[in-house]
Design an enzyme around this catalytic site. Structure first.
Site, PDB file in Angstrom:
ATOM      1  N   CYS A   5       0.834  -1.195   0.000  1.00 26.96           N
ATOM      2  CA  CYS A   5       0.000   0.000   0.000  1.00 26.96           C
ATOM      3  C   CYS A   5       0.869   1.246   0.000  1.00 26.96           C
ATOM      4  O   CYS A   5       0.818   2.079   0.894  1.00 26.96           O
ATOM      5  CB  CYS A   5      -0.971  -0.022   1.188  1.00 26.96           C
ATOM      6  SG  CYS A   5      -2.268   1.221   1.034  1.00 26.96           S
ATOM      7  N   GLN A  23       1.249   3.988  -5.355  1.00 28.55           N
ATOM      8  CA  GLN A  23       0.615   3.338  -6.500  1.00 28.55           C
ATOM      9  C   GLN A  23      -0.456   2.346  -6.027  1.00 28.55           C
ATOM     10  O   GLN A  23      -1.563   2.301  -6.562  1.00 28.55           O
ATOM     11  CB  GLN A  23       1.694   2.619  -7.327  1.00 28.55           C
ATOM     12  CG  GLN A  23       1.280   2.184  -8.703  1.00 28.55           C
ATOM     13  CD  GLN A  23       0.912   3.327  -9.638  1.00 28.55           C
ATOM     14  OE1 GLN A  23      -0.230   3.459 -10.051  1.00 28.55           O
ATOM     15  NE2 GLN A  23       1.888   4.184  -9.967  1.00 28.55           N
ATOM     16  N   SER A  60       2.088   1.821   5.517  1.00 29.12           N
ATOM     17  CA  SER A  60       1.232   1.135   4.551  1.00 29.12           C
ATOM     18  C   SER A  60      -0.031   0.622   5.235  1.00 29.12           C
ATOM     19  O   SER A  60      -1.133   0.704   4.686  1.00 29.12           O
ATOM     20  CB  SER A  60       1.988  -0.025   3.891  1.00 29.12           C
ATOM     21  OG  SER A  60       2.466  -0.900   4.884  1.00 29.12           O
ATOM     22  N   GLN A 100      11.161  -5.991  -4.285  1.00 29.05           N
ATOM     23  CA  GLN A 100      10.491  -6.956  -3.396  1.00 29.05           C
ATOM     24  C   GLN A 100       9.734  -8.031  -4.160  1.00 29.05           C
ATOM     25  O   GLN A 100       9.173  -8.938  -3.564  1.00 29.05           O
ATOM     26  CB  GLN A 100       9.503  -6.219  -2.480  1.00 29.05           C
ATOM     27  CG  GLN A 100      10.179  -5.308  -1.472  1.00 29.05           C
ATOM     28  CD  GLN A 100       9.167  -4.506  -0.673  1.00 29.05           C
ATOM     29  OE1 GLN A 100       7.993  -4.857  -0.615  1.00 29.05           O
ATOM     30  NE2 GLN A 100       9.629  -3.413  -0.084  1.00 29.05           N
ATOM     31  N   HIS A 126       4.470  -3.488 -13.356  1.00 25.27           N
ATOM     32  CA  HIS A 126       5.748  -3.320 -14.035  1.00 25.27           C
ATOM     33  C   HIS A 126       6.253  -4.734 -14.268  1.00 25.27           C
ATOM     34  O   HIS A 126       6.138  -5.592 -13.383  1.00 25.27           O
ATOM     35  CB  HIS A 126       6.699  -2.517 -13.142  1.00 25.27           C
ATOM     36  CG  HIS A 126       7.993  -2.150 -13.811  1.00 25.27           C
ATOM     37  ND1 HIS A 126       8.113  -1.943 -15.168  1.00 25.27           N
ATOM     38  CD2 HIS A 126       9.226  -1.937 -13.298  1.00 25.27           C
ATOM     39  CE1 HIS A 126       9.375  -1.623 -15.439  1.00 25.27           C
ATOM     40  NE2 HIS A 126      10.064  -1.620 -14.340  1.00 25.27           N
ATOM     41  N   GLU A 130       7.120   6.385 -23.825  1.00 21.53           N
ATOM     42  CA  GLU A 130       8.162   6.298 -22.798  1.00 21.53           C
ATOM     43  C   GLU A 130       9.171   7.436 -22.892  1.00 21.53           C
ATOM     44  O   GLU A 130      10.062   7.538 -22.072  1.00 21.53           O
ATOM     45  CB  GLU A 130       8.882   4.947 -22.886  1.00 21.53           C
ATOM     46  CG  GLU A 130       7.968   3.732 -22.724  1.00 21.53           C
ATOM     47  CD  GLU A 130       7.321   3.624 -21.329  1.00 21.53           C
ATOM     48  OE1 GLU A 130       7.710   4.392 -20.423  1.00 21.53           O
ATOM     49  OE2 GLU A 130       6.432   2.763 -21.163  1.00 21.53           O
TER      50      GLU A 130
END
Lengths: 473, 491
Positions: free
Chosen positions: B46, B49, B79, B111, B133, B390
């Site tokens: 959290c 994004q 978070s 992570q 991503h 991009e």
């Protein structure tokens, strides 16, 4: 000599009262008093000619000889003439006073009288009885009387009403020739009638002198113009768009039902255990000091507060958190607040700002219909902004932005209009403008209004339900 | 351990994946969020994004809850606070993941491996795992259980924008992809589309891409033109102005807000429009400077793209991850110490036009950076649409972040991956431009051209205008911006 009204309240036969007028007229100033019908313009002018009973306050420096022209003075003079007739119980036909004698009552300056009669082209009815003249003719006689009396001050209430074009031009010229010697106060409704020599404008509303404007102050002058436009326009609040009608609500349901709700940040409760129901047609005022949770409460209704998902909230037929989207909620709400105005930092045109109200978006991202465009244009006409339809919103004055956002909120005729401190940050003039627009909306539509203000005593006509929040400890 | 997925593909497949990019039409989203209705969405993480996407999805009628590591919940970390204060159910992986139909992995790149390894065994048979991503899949070669559907929905903006634009009734351009190796039920695309609708992305434009194209183009853009060029440009321009005696407050303001102002012109009408905002002599000057810059910087852009393609960049960064981010944190601290960062914007009025007139070098740097990034990407097999998004398209977003928060906060706002790449670029680019900067004076940065009149040579002006308009980024840009205005996006 300066004329000074200090906190002056004046009663007119208990029909009308002027309240707490503070006004100062310096020598060499020429004023226009303006405002809507019933605002107290004529009353204020008449006080200068000695009318009304002073209840409190003081009026100093009123000149001894005031030349007054007004419908009331005209009617009074005619009434006097008719009375003479009534009083005449002899069996003769009473002609009443002739125009020549009526004028002669106030002046023996014959060259001046002759000059004025020539200017007004009234030679042909000098011998006619005053009471038999048409309204326009007797108005001219009243003007001649006032001018011939060589007054210390001229008080002219709608002097141009009913005059033909030639006479109008003549009179304006003539008045211009007097400006060095006679201070003038005129009551005028139409901006385009304001003579060039006017130096100051007084704006009356509800028996109060709301604004005094120096004509040099171009911005204030322009804003006053808009205000008068809004106050006097006969344009109606434009209708809704039948093609993009909002799905109908069950008339039995409340618009909003908050059941024992809480708003908490960290461990601090802003609102505790509050229940509130808003039924259709019930106009509410919500008040409370800063930090009492007004905006938080509103955003539970609009769906902008994340904690709307952890409270028991029923809005517009949806129990919150049952799979509805916020756009299904927002379609029923028109919303105006200072925060919205701050967020509305987009350079789209005024027209598109109004159209964006159909889509509940800040900025416009949807293909709109011709009908929506037409409706937006009608709103711009009501606001007197037609000629600026394509200008960018962010170049607009703060007050105009607020007006436009109110139109945006109303464009879809939402069942609920939320006005969160709609006058916050506005000066007197813009406050008047916003309130005038809200009054117009309340009068012309079926929208339920929720008005938020932190002063509970600052009330709006037509609102009779009150919820006052207190700051939680 | 990690096995670069891209490098396992045959060249043919690499090229096919890189070339994947299609602008989707609004009517492809007519089904709304229906594919997600009745499904339980659990968001992992959290941060900005994660919170923004979860809030948008919930406001679109989806069932959203958050799962955090047990420690984050026990210690009531930020978070946990963000999720609970916003009225979301929060639970541990063990509590929530087994109930989820769709799991959104919105944790930072570094992570991903431990997170995915932890949640994968807990996931329901046939559930969907979504990324924002593709780094974990493409660069680290994460293998996902074959019964799981793997998709990507990547809003091309920071989390705050994702939320703000949604609240405004719009959205941010979004890239979606389905990992073809993991689409057992063929429902990946429907889920990705519904997810894009739920976050509002469909209103701003959705690109259908691939994991590979997203990663390789995203990395390139963010390291070079987006963050790297603006960071390097800020430092160089500021130092030059101060060296030449311009008031430091003015210099700081010209740069902090200048990038935003000039790239606003870029957003509306591409590089051409940005240069058209200059007077004719200034335009020619900016053009010449940018040509010079392109020659100097091209090898650097090539190196970045090459390192991204071979995986050298990601393995270098992963080494730093393994080393407790020593490099990243050191570089971040350095950024806080730059003179530009430490000089507050002065209390001076700078008109919109003045940012152009007095920032000719900044305009040249943006032009050079955008064109180089675009050229390098397309030369590497990335198709023009991706390369446009991009590079040119995202530059104003980063410029806006600098306007609000300067460099340190800009770097803190972007992903660690972008930030790492930004510093790599900055460290290489500063010495590269040292000689070039020696020839720079206040006429192109700080004061504006000192010319008696605005006369220019006709032939030269025609040549410059033609060159500007002929660049391939302008062609694809006007096409893509055209789609946007077809959607009546009125900015």
């Amino acid at each position: 000599m300066t004329i000074r009204f200090n906190n002056l309240s004046v009663d007119f036969d208990e029909r009308f009262q002027l309240e707490q007028i503070n006004w100062q007229i310096e020598p060499q100033q020429h004023w226009v008093i303006t405002g809507t019908n019933g605002a107290g313009k004529s009353a204020l002018a008449a006080v200068l000619a000695g009318a009304g009973d002073i209840i409190s306050g003081t009026a100093e420096g009123i000149p001894a000889k005031v030349g007054l022209v007004s419908f009331e003075a005209q009617a009074e003079l005619i009434a006097e003439e008719l009375k003479k007739d009534d009083a005449d119980i002899m069996d003769v036909i009473a002609e009443g006073t002739s125009v020549r004698d009526i004028i002669g009552q106030v002046s023996d300056n014959q060259p001046l009288i002759d000059d004025l009669i020539t200017r007004f082209k009234l030679e042909y009815l000098l011998e006619r009885a005053f009471r038999k003249l048409s309204t326009g003719e007797s108005r001219k006689v009243m003007l001649i009387r006032a001018l011939a009396s060589e007054p210390d001050m001229l008080v002219l209430d709608e002097p141009f009403d009913g005059l033909d074009v030639d006479t109008l031009a003549m009179l304006q010229d003539y008045l211009s020739s007097l400006i060095e010697t006679v201070p003038m106060v005129m009551v005028l409704n139409r901006f385009d009638e304001f003579p060039d020599f006017i130096t100051h404008i007084a704006y009356m509303d509800h028996g109060r002198l709301q604004l005094s404007i120096d004509k040099q102050d171009e911005q204030a002058y322009e804003e006053l113009y808009k205000l008068l436009h809004l106050k006097t326009t006969e344009l109606q609040v434009p209708g809704a768009d039948p093609e993009t009608a909002i799905p109908a609500l069950n008339p039995e349901d409340p618009l909003v039902r908050l059941n024992s709700i809480n708003i908490k940040y960290a461990d601090k409760a802003i609102i505790e255990d509050l229940s509130w129901t808003i039924n259709p047609g019930q106009h509410w005022q919500l008040s409370g000091p800063n930090g009492s949770g007004k905006t938080g409460l509103l955003s539970l209704i609009t769906g902008d507060h994340p904690q709307c998902y952890v409270n028991d909230i029923f809005v517009f037929g949806f129990q919150r958190g049952s799979g509805e989207s916020i756009w299904q909620i927002k379609q029923y709400i028109g919303y105006v607040s200072t925060a919205l105005q701050w967020e509305y930092r987009v350079s789209i045109s005024l027209r598109n700002v109004i159209i964006s109200g159909f889509y509940d978006s800040i900025g416009l991202y949807s293909k709109y219909t011709d009908r929506q465009r037409d409706i937006a244009d009608q709103w711009l006409a009501v606001l007197g902004m037609t000629d600026r339809a394509d200008q960018p919103f962010n170049k607009l004055s703060y007050g105009d932005q607020r007006l436009l956002l109110i139109a945006r909120a109303m464009v879809k005729h939402p069942p609920l209009l939320i006005l969160d401190e709609p006058c916050l940050g506005l000066d007197d003039m813009n406050r008047q403008l916003v309130l005038s627009l809200i009054e117009k909306i309340c009068a012309d539509s079926e929208t339920t209004v929720l008005y938020v203000n932190h002063h509970p005593e600052d009330r709006i006509k037509g609102i009779d339900q009150y919820l006052a929040l207190e700051k939680t400890q | 351990m990690s096995n670069n997925y891209f490098n396992t593909l045959p060249l043919r497949e690499q090229l096919a994946q890189l070339a994947k990019c299609r602008f989707m039409h609004l009517n492809e989203f007519d089904d709304g969020v229906n594919a997600l209705k009745g499904k339980k969405i659990v968001v992992i993480g959290c941060g900005a994004q994660g919170l923004a996407q979860g809030m948008n999805l919930r406001d679109s009628g989806c069932d959203v809850s958050y799962t955090l590591r047990a420690a984050a919940i026990e210690e009531k970390r930020q978070s946990w606070k963000s999720a609970t204060e916003n009225g979301f159910t929060v639970g541990t992986y063990e509590e929530l993941i087994p109930t989820a139909d769709v799991v959104l992995n919105l944790t930072p790149d570094k992570q991903h491996t431990p997170v995915v390894e932890a949640v994968m065994p807990l996931m329901k048979e046939g559930a969907c795992l979504s990324y924002s991503h593709g780094f974990n899949i493409v660069e680290e070669g994460m293998q996902i259980r074959p019964d799981l559907t793997v998709i990507m929905v990547a809003p091309k903006c920071p989390g705050s924008e994702v939320r703000n634009e949604y609240v405004r009734g719009f959205g941010v351009p979004t890239l979606i992809a389905v990992h073809e190796d993991n689409d057992p039920k063929g429902e990946g695309l429907a889920l990705a589309k519904a997810y894009a609708v739920g976050t509002g992305g469909h209103k701003a434009g959705v690109l259908m891409s691939s994991f590979v194209a997203e990663v390789k183009s995203d990395l390139m853009g963010e390291q070079t033109i987006l963050c790297g060029m603006l960071q390097t440009g800020s430092i160089l321009c500021f130092n030059k102005m101060v060296e030449k005696g311009i008031d430091a407050g003015y210099a700081s303001k010209l740069i902090q807000y200048g990038w935003e102002t000039i790239t606003e012109a870029l957003k509306y009408g591409g590089v051409t429009n940005m240069l058209d905002r200059l007077s004719n002599p200034a335009k020619i000057k900016a053009f010449d400077l940018s040509e010079e810059l392109k020659v100097i910087m091209r090898p650097l852009y090539n190196k970045h793209q090459d390192d991204i393609m071979t995986g050298a960049f990601s393995s270098g960064m992963m080494e730093d991850w393994a080393n407790d981010d020593a490099k990243l944190l050191g570089w971040r601290a350095e950024t806080a110490e730059t003179a530009f960062e430490k000089t507050p914007a002065g209390d001076v009025e700078i008109s919109e036009q003045e940012f152009f007139d007095n920032g000719i070098l900044m305009v040249a740097m943006v032009k050079a950076g955008v064109e180089l990034a675009f050229e390098t990407m397309t030369a590497a097999g990335i198709i023009a649409d991706s390369a446009y998004y991009e590079s040119l398209h995202e530059t104003p977003l980063i410029a806006n972040t600098i306007a609000r928060k300067k460099l340190y906060e800009m770097n803190a706002t972007i992903s660690d991956t972008a930030e790492y790449g930004c510093y790599l670029y900055n460290h290489a680019c500063l010495p590269l431009l040292e000689d070039f900067m020696k020839g720079i004076d206040t006429d192109v940065i700080g004061k504006g051209l000192d010319v008696a009149d605005n006369g220019v040579d006709n032939a030269r002006l025609i040549e410059v205008n033609a060159a500007l308009r002929a660049h391939p980024v302008e062609a694809i840009g006007s096409e893509l911006r055209g789609y946007m205005s077809d959607m009546k996006k009125i900015v």
